[in-house]
Scaffold this motif. Sequence first.
Motif, PDB file in Angstrom:
ATOM      1  N   GLY A   1      30.932  16.068  -7.167  1.00 41.10           N
ATOM      2  CA  GLY A   1      29.749  16.658  -7.785  1.00 41.10           C
ATOM      3  C   GLY A   1      29.063  17.700  -6.934  1.00 41.10           C
ATOM      4  O   GLY A   1      27.996  18.196  -7.290  1.00 41.10           O
ATOM      5  N   LEU A   2      29.664  18.066  -5.802  1.00 42.09           N
ATOM      6  CA  LEU A   2      29.081  19.066  -4.909  1.00 42.09           C
ATOM      7  C   LEU A   2      29.723  20.421  -5.170  1.00 42.09           C
ATOM      8  O   LEU A   2      30.934  20.529  -5.320  1.00 42.09           O
ATOM      9  N   SER A   3      28.917  21.471  -5.217  1.00 44.76           N
ATOM     10  CA  SER A   3      29.446  22.820  -5.397  1.00 44.76           C
ATOM     11  C   SER A   3      29.733  23.440  -4.046  1.00 44.76           C
ATOM     12  O   SER A   3      29.353  22.906  -2.990  1.00 44.76           O
ATOM     13  N   ILE A   4      30.373  24.574  -4.079  1.00 47.32           N
ATOM     14  CA  ILE A   4      30.697  25.270  -2.829  1.00 47.32           C
ATOM     15  C   ILE A   4      29.434  25.724  -2.096  1.00 47.32           C
ATOM     16  O   ILE A   4      29.445  26.023  -0.910  1.00 47.32           O
ATOM     17  N   PHE A   5      28.299  25.738  -2.820  1.00 45.25           N
ATOM     18  CA  PHE A   5      27.039  26.162  -2.224  1.00 45.25           C
ATOM     19  C   PHE A   5      26.190  25.001  -1.689  1.00 45.25           C
ATOM     20  O   PHE A   5      25.136  25.212  -1.116  1.00 45.25           O
TER      21      PHE A   5
END
Length: 424
Positions: A14-18
């Motif tokens: 659930g984590l984005s690259i940002f």
Amino acid sequence: MSGAGGTDAETGSGLSIFSKYDPLKQRASVLEKVGVDPFDMTFDDIMGPTRGRIGNREIILAGTNNYLGLTYDEAAREAAKDAIDRHGTGTTGSRIANGTYVEHEQLERDLAAHLGKPSCIVFTTGYVTNLAAMAGLAGPNDVIFIDADAHACIIDGTRLATNKTTVRFRHNDPENLDRRLSRQAITDGGHALVVIEGLYSMFGDIAPIAEFAEVCERHGAYLYVDEAHSYGVFGPTGCGIAEAQGCLDKIDFYSGTFSKSLASVGGFCASRHPEFELLRKVMRPYMFTASAAPANICAAQAALDAIKTRPELRHNITARAAQLHAGLAEMGFDLCAPASPVIAVRRPNEAQAAMEWNWLLKEGVYVNLAVPPGTPQSSCLLRISVSAAHTEEDVNAILSRFKALQDNSAEIMGEMMRRLQASA
């Protein structure tokens, strides 16, 4: 999970690259809550070396690094316009392809002559200068020694280099460097490259270059000095701190930028070693980027002529820096270094510094907000850069705003707390 072309790609967690920038996002939100984002502001007009406009308000520019005020010099502007008329707006090629014009070579010869060095290479920016030269100089068996307060481009230069070891020594401490050079084993035909700055851009403190040169000579180390913030400002002929301290001939590699005293965009590195010319064929940031535009080169050439022929510019910036430093010290502000063209006022924390920066801007004075990690000792600063184009009246106006800032500190802090609580 969508790929690189997705609009909001996420991993299974659930984590984005940002997501790694969440702490930065939180810090930025605090700055936005107290007023204008200092790192995302726009001037509606620049009216001269010391004046800008935001909306309908005229602002005194006191944070531009325009040390000699030459960005509006008539000769520099005419040289840039003439270069565009003759050569167009860009080179479209690197220096090793079609990007070397006669003006690039003439500027290199004139900078070399001014510094008394046989070799000088011009780059696209000051940042690229240090990145290219340091990486080109330091081979696998060499060791780079850098000052603890080194600029980001120096740190990045060590990362691009192929050397195995980088050693930091205490800021402006030749004795500490001496001990580290004595302890560090350098084998397999390697060499030591010591990198310092002349005038440090955050605190405005000056390096004891002559003492560093003695240490380097004793150990057979090469000395690389970045005089980005001091070239044109110090020394009898404007060659910087090294010239002022009488050791310019001891400097192996001397780098500088066009974006300060030379009123343009670009950079240069000069050397007392003629073999430095060989690096044109190995420095990746030199070989694989477009060369500086003709207008930038010719504007820098005109600014160099001013540095060599107009010593009054150095006299005025010295006087204005002394005036501003003395005035702020008399008010009791915590200043980071003795008087120089860079004057840093230490503040208690990031939120207060941001609020005070906003207040000064509303009162018509633009300075720099400088916060960690870009500052030494995790300091929060209101950073001022003085210009030779500032008048005595300009400095008095800046001082009056800082006095008002001091007198209204309780009100300013109360407003900051209200804003933060309202947005919580």
